[in-house]
Design a protein around this motif. Sequence first.
Motif, short mmCIF file in Angstrom:
data_model
loop_
_atom_site.label_atom_id
_atom_site.label_comp_id
_atom_site.label_asym_id
_atom_site.label_seq_id
_atom_site.Cartn_x
_atom_site.Cartn_y
_atom_site.Cartn_z
N TYR A 196 4.22 1.22 -8.86
CA TYR A 196 3.01 0.44 -9.17
C TYR A 196 3.39 -1.02 -9.37
O TYR A 196 2.72 -1.92 -8.85
N LYS A 197 4.45 -1.25 -10.12
CA LYS A 197 4.90 -2.62 -10.38
C LYS A 197 5.24 -3.34 -9.07
O LYS A 197 4.83 -4.48 -8.85
N LEU A 207 3.95 -7.27 -4.72
CA LEU A 207 3.71 -7.55 -3.30
C LEU A 207 2.28 -7.97 -3.01
O LEU A 207 2.04 -8.73 -2.08
N ASN A 208 1.33 -7.45 -3.78
CA ASN A 208 -0.09 -7.76 -3.57
C ASN A 208 -0.79 -7.85 -4.92
O ASN A 208 -1.44 -6.90 -5.35
N PRO A 209 -0.66 -8.99 -5.60
CA PRO A 209 -1.19 -9.12 -6.96
C PRO A 209 -2.71 -9.07 -7.07
O PRO A 209 -3.24 -8.95 -8.17
N SER A 237 0.82 -1.21 0.00
CA SER A 237 0.00 0.00 0.00
C SER A 237 0.86 1.27 0.00
O SER A 237 0.48 2.28 -0.58
N LEU A 238 2.00 1.21 0.62
CA LEU A 238 2.92 2.34 0.63
C LEU A 238 3.46 2.62 -0.77
O LEU A 238 3.50 3.76 -1.22
N HIS A 239 3.82 1.57 -1.48
CA HIS A 239 4.29 1.73 -2.87
C HIS A 239 3.17 2.30 -3.74
O HIS A 239 3.42 3.16 -4.59
N ASP A 281 -6.62 -1.66 -7.34
CA ASP A 281 -6.11 -0.31 -7.58
C ASP A 281 -4.72 -0.35 -8.18
O ASP A 281 -4.41 0.37 -9.14
N ALA A 282 -3.85 -1.17 -7.61
CA ALA A 282 -2.49 -1.30 -8.12
C ALA A 282 -2.50 -1.86 -9.54
O ALA A 282 -1.80 -1.36 -10.42
N LEU A 283 -3.29 -2.89 -9.76
CA LEU A 283 -3.37 -3.51 -11.09
C LEU A 283 -3.89 -2.51 -12.12
O LEU A 283 -3.34 -2.41 -13.23
N GLY A 284 -4.92 -1.79 -11.79
CA GLY A 284 -5.50 -0.83 -12.72
C GLY A 284 -4.55 0.30 -13.07
O GLY A 284 -4.47 0.73 -14.22
N ASN A 285 -3.81 0.78 -12.10
CA ASN A 285 -2.88 1.87 -12.34
C ASN A 285 -1.63 1.41 -13.07
O ASN A 285 -1.04 2.16 -13.83
#
Length: 85
Positions: A67-68, A73-75, A44-46, A79-83
Amino acid sequence: IMNMDPLGYYISDYAVFLHRRKRDYDKAQSFYSKALLQWPDQASLHLKYAGFLRHVRRDVGGAEQHYKRSVELNPKNADALGNYA
């Protein structure tokens, strides 16, 4: 605050507060950097730092790296995947 925050949630929330509410971008970047040194495996920090880099600093390459790392870390984080896509 670093010692009282074993997972880095408070410090990253404070960095978000600094950049979104106070618009103190240099101080926010400093908090993000310190937090990432202490908690390099906090997805979440990344993710939060990537958003800061992308939208505030206009550093697309730096944002992409974070983002990568967040996705690594959390596949399952949408939110991370979309960004990152």
